[in-house]
Write a protein that holds these residues in place. Structure first.
Motif, PDB file in Angstrom:
ATOM      1  N   GLN A  25       0.830  -1.204   0.000  1.00 41.16           N
ATOM      2  CA  GLN A  25       0.000   0.000   0.000  1.00 41.16           C
ATOM      3  C   GLN A  25       0.865   1.255   0.000  1.00 41.16           C
ATOM      4  OE1 GLN A  25      -0.972   2.542   2.284  1.00 41.16           O
ATOM      5  NE2 GLN A  25      -2.984   3.087   1.491  1.00 41.16           N
ATOM      6  N   ALA A  26       1.953   1.226   0.767  1.00 42.09           N
ATOM      7  CA  ALA A  26       2.856   2.378   0.813  1.00 42.09           C
ATOM      8  C   ALA A  26       3.567   2.580  -0.518  1.00 42.09           C
ATOM      9  CB  ALA A  26       3.877   2.185   1.931  1.00 42.09           C
ATOM     10  N   ALA A  27       3.833   1.491  -1.231  1.00 44.95           N
ATOM     11  CA  ALA A  27       4.501   1.600  -2.531  1.00 44.95           C
ATOM     12  C   ALA A  27       3.568   2.173  -3.585  1.00 44.95           C
ATOM     13  CB  ALA A  27       5.016   0.229  -2.970  1.00 44.95           C
ATOM     14  N   VAL A  28       2.292   1.775  -3.544  1.00 45.25           N
ATOM     15  CA  VAL A  28       1.329   2.245  -4.548  1.00 45.25           C
ATOM     16  C   VAL A  28       0.850   3.656  -4.241  1.00 45.25           C
ATOM     17  CG1 VAL A  28      -0.937   1.826  -5.591  1.00 45.25           C
ATOM     18  CG2 VAL A  28       0.581  -0.098  -5.096  1.00 45.25           C
ATOM     19  N   PHE A  29       0.637   3.954  -2.940  1.00 47.83           N
ATOM     20  CA  PHE A  29       0.117   5.263  -2.535  1.00 47.83           C
ATOM     21  C   PHE A  29       1.082   5.961  -1.568  1.00 47.83           C
ATOM     22  CE2 PHE A  29      -3.733   2.722  -3.465  1.00 47.83           C
ATOM     23  CZ  PHE A  29      -4.342   3.540  -4.398  1.00 47.83           C
ATOM     24  N   PRO A  30       2.297   6.267  -1.999  1.00 51.12           N
ATOM     25  CA  PRO A  30       3.227   6.975  -1.103  1.00 51.12           C
ATOM     26  C   PRO A  30       2.720   8.376  -0.788  1.00 51.12           C
ATOM     27  CG  PRO A  30       4.092   6.906  -3.335  1.00 51.12           C
ATOM     28  CD  PRO A  30       2.868   6.033  -3.325  1.00 51.12           C
ATOM     29  N   GLY A  31       3.118   8.878   0.364  1.00 53.09           N
ATOM     30  CA  GLY A  31       2.621  10.160   0.841  1.00 53.09           C
ATOM     31  C   GLY A  31       2.698  11.309  -0.139  1.00 53.09           C
ATOM     32  N   PRO A  32       3.853  11.526  -0.804  1.00 52.65           N
ATOM     33  CA  PRO A  32       3.961  12.685  -1.705  1.00 52.65           C
ATOM     34  C   PRO A  32       2.953  12.693  -2.844  1.00 52.65           C
ATOM     35  CG  PRO A  32       6.136  11.811  -1.183  1.00 52.65           C
ATOM     36  CD  PRO A  32       5.147  10.830  -0.627  1.00 52.65           C
ATOM     37  N   THR A  33       2.458  11.528  -3.245  1.00 54.57           N
ATOM     38  CA  THR A  33       1.531  11.486  -4.385  1.00 54.57           C
ATOM     39  C   THR A  33       0.106  11.844  -3.993  1.00 54.57           C
ATOM     40  OG1 THR A  33       0.979   9.121  -4.097  1.00 54.57           O
ATOM     41  CG2 THR A  33       2.919   9.650  -5.416  1.00 54.57           C
ATOM     42  N   LYS A  34      -0.178  11.966  -2.704  1.00 53.39           N
ATOM     43  CA  LYS A  34      -1.540  12.291  -2.274  1.00 53.39           C
ATOM     44  C   LYS A  34      -1.973  13.667  -2.770  1.00 53.39           C
ATOM     45  CE  LYS A  34      -1.744   9.403   1.890  1.00 53.39           C
ATOM     46  NZ  LYS A  34      -1.931   9.399   3.367  1.00 53.39           N
TER      47      LYS A  34
END
Length: 458
Positions: free
Chosen positions: A90-99
């Motif tokens: 989940q962290a790889a697909v939706f890393p913080g900076p991409t939010k």
């Protein structure tokens, strides 16, 4: 040689989601434009497929409209399920900076959808139901704040629910705004999927929901002002919002009449007219966002004054599929990424969550039902209005995320309010069908549900 090349290719592929890509992974310090692009397209594919699958399953097995399934899909993709069981993936697909990229897409999606909803609003129905709409709106604001006055002093005695040092007045105002909120985008989509967009009940509910949400956002602006943002935040939100809404209502139709005439004359909407229309939407969304209300209200109020007839038909044909299938699911997923469902983990906390849930249902379903009856609506219509107005949806998630980020509430109360939002939203459709929809379909007043999927009213 071949085995080394294959091993190198596999290693490169395994690092494709790393910051700065596989070539510079070892020296990565921040995301490059390419990183955002790589993640964005993968995220979109996962979001669209998950929303469609969960939405269809919700329709088939739970009797929920597509929109509720998409709301649940957003939570599934967040830390509550995907991130809980597969944290690294989940962290790889939706890393913080991409939010931040998802957030912009989410605002575009929900704003465009509410713009289209505004074009379906039947103002003649609203005028004929003005008394009922005003009564329901006022009840949907006053009673939730009364409930907040009753329960907030008790909530303040429980450590961790509110930020230490918060005043009782600020806490009460915030709770009142959360309880008073109606999921305006969710309400609009349920109304459209249920074939109510051109009915007086649908128009009344939309008008009342829009007013209640606008008041809730203004109250939030006042609360934020007490947390250091300054009184200018509240003044700008309330004053700026009212001035812009008044301007659009008074002059909007006259401004956009030439666009409607061009479409009628040519028999279709040209790319030039479409471009002007979308630019006007973006400007309207910007203004309402900039003053501190929300972009969706800018889209909705502009849609209300758009030319009707062929103009709206062409606009829906060109914009609706993209907005509903591609952009709107980003709104649900962005909110789901900030949602945790594992915080209410003791009996006392569960009891508090149930009290908040019960109080919220009484404050919206009960109060709006009584107000509609007092205003002269029949029992079935009043029950239908109460069921629709009780939905909180992801607008609730947005406002409580702001509360969490600004230090108004703690993670535990945040989770309780998430639970309230999901339960009241899932209640909306089954309850509406029970008290209104089923008999209306039997009598032919409304069409069959299977004919209404994701489209706006035909």
């Amino acid at each position: 040689m071949f085995s080394e090349m294959l091993a190198s290719a596999i290693d490169t592929l395994s690092k494709v989601l790393d910051p700065n890509g596989p070539a510079q992974a070892a020296t990565a310090s921040s995301f490059t434009p390419t990183d955002f692009s790589v993640h964005f397209f993968l995220q979109l594919a996962i979001i669209i497929l998950t929303c469609r699958i969960v939405g269809k399953l919700g329709q088939k097995y739970l009797g929920q409209p597509q929109v509720v399934g998409e709301m649940i899909a957003g939570v599934i993709l967040g830390p509550s399920l995907f991130g809980y069981f597969f944290a690294d993936a989940q962290a790889a697909v939706f890393p913080g900076p991409t939010k931040n990229v998802l957030y912009s897409g989410a605002q575009l999606g929900v704003g465009l959808y509410m713009f289209l909803v505004g074009t379906t609003l039947q103002l003649d129905h609203f005028k004929s139901k003005a008394k009922s709409a005003i009564s329901v709106s006022l009840a949907g604001i006053v009673v939730p704040f009364l409930i907040a006055v009753l329960i907030t002093p008790w909530l303040l005695t429980v450590p961790g629910l509110f930020t230490p040092g918060i005043s009782q007045s600020s806490a009460t105002l915030f709770m009142g705004a959360c309880i008073a909120l109606t999921a305006f985008p969710m309400l609009a989509r349920i109304i459209n999927e249920r074939g109510l967009a051109k009915t007086s009940l649908g128009t009344l509910s939309l008008a009342a929901g829009a007013f209640d949400d606008a008041v809730s956002w203004c109250v939030l602006a006042v609360v934020l002002a007490t947390f250091g943002a300054g009184p200018g935040v509240a003044v700008l939100a309330i004053g700026g919002g009212l001035l812009y809404a008044t301007f659009i209502i008074l002059f909007g139709r006259k401004i956009f009449v030439p666009l409607g005439r061009m479409v009628e004359r040519e028999g279709e909407m040209s790319m030039t007219v479409l471009g002007i229309t979308i630019a006007a939407f973006c400007l309207s969304a910007f203004i309402m966002d900039a003053v501190g209300i929300h972009a969706i209200f800018g889209g909705f109020i502009l849609g209300v004054v758009m030319p009707r007839g062929l103009f709206v038909e062409e606009l829906k044909k060109k914009v609706e599929p993209l907005a509903v299938v591609l952009l709107l699911p980003m709104f649900f997923t962005y909110s789901g990424l900030n949602t945790r469902m594992d915080m209410v983990n003791t009996i006392p906390l569960l009891f508090i969550a149930l009290v908040i849930l019960a109080g919220s249902i009484v404050a919206k379903f009960g109060a709006c039902y009584v107000a509609a009856r007092v205003a002269g609506e029949d029992n079935r219509t009043a029950l239908g209005i109460g069921a629709l107005m009780n939905s909180r949806g992801l607008m609730e998630l947005i406002i409580i995320n702001i509360g969490l980020q600004k230090g108004i509430i703690g993670p535990t109360l945040f989770s309780m309010l998430v639970l309230m939002a999901i339960v009241t939203t899932m209640m909306a459709s089954p309850l509406f069908e029970l008290v209104y929809g089923r008999k209306a379909r039997e009598s032919g007043e409304l069409g069959a549900l299977e004919k209404k999927d994701v489209a706006l009213a035909d």
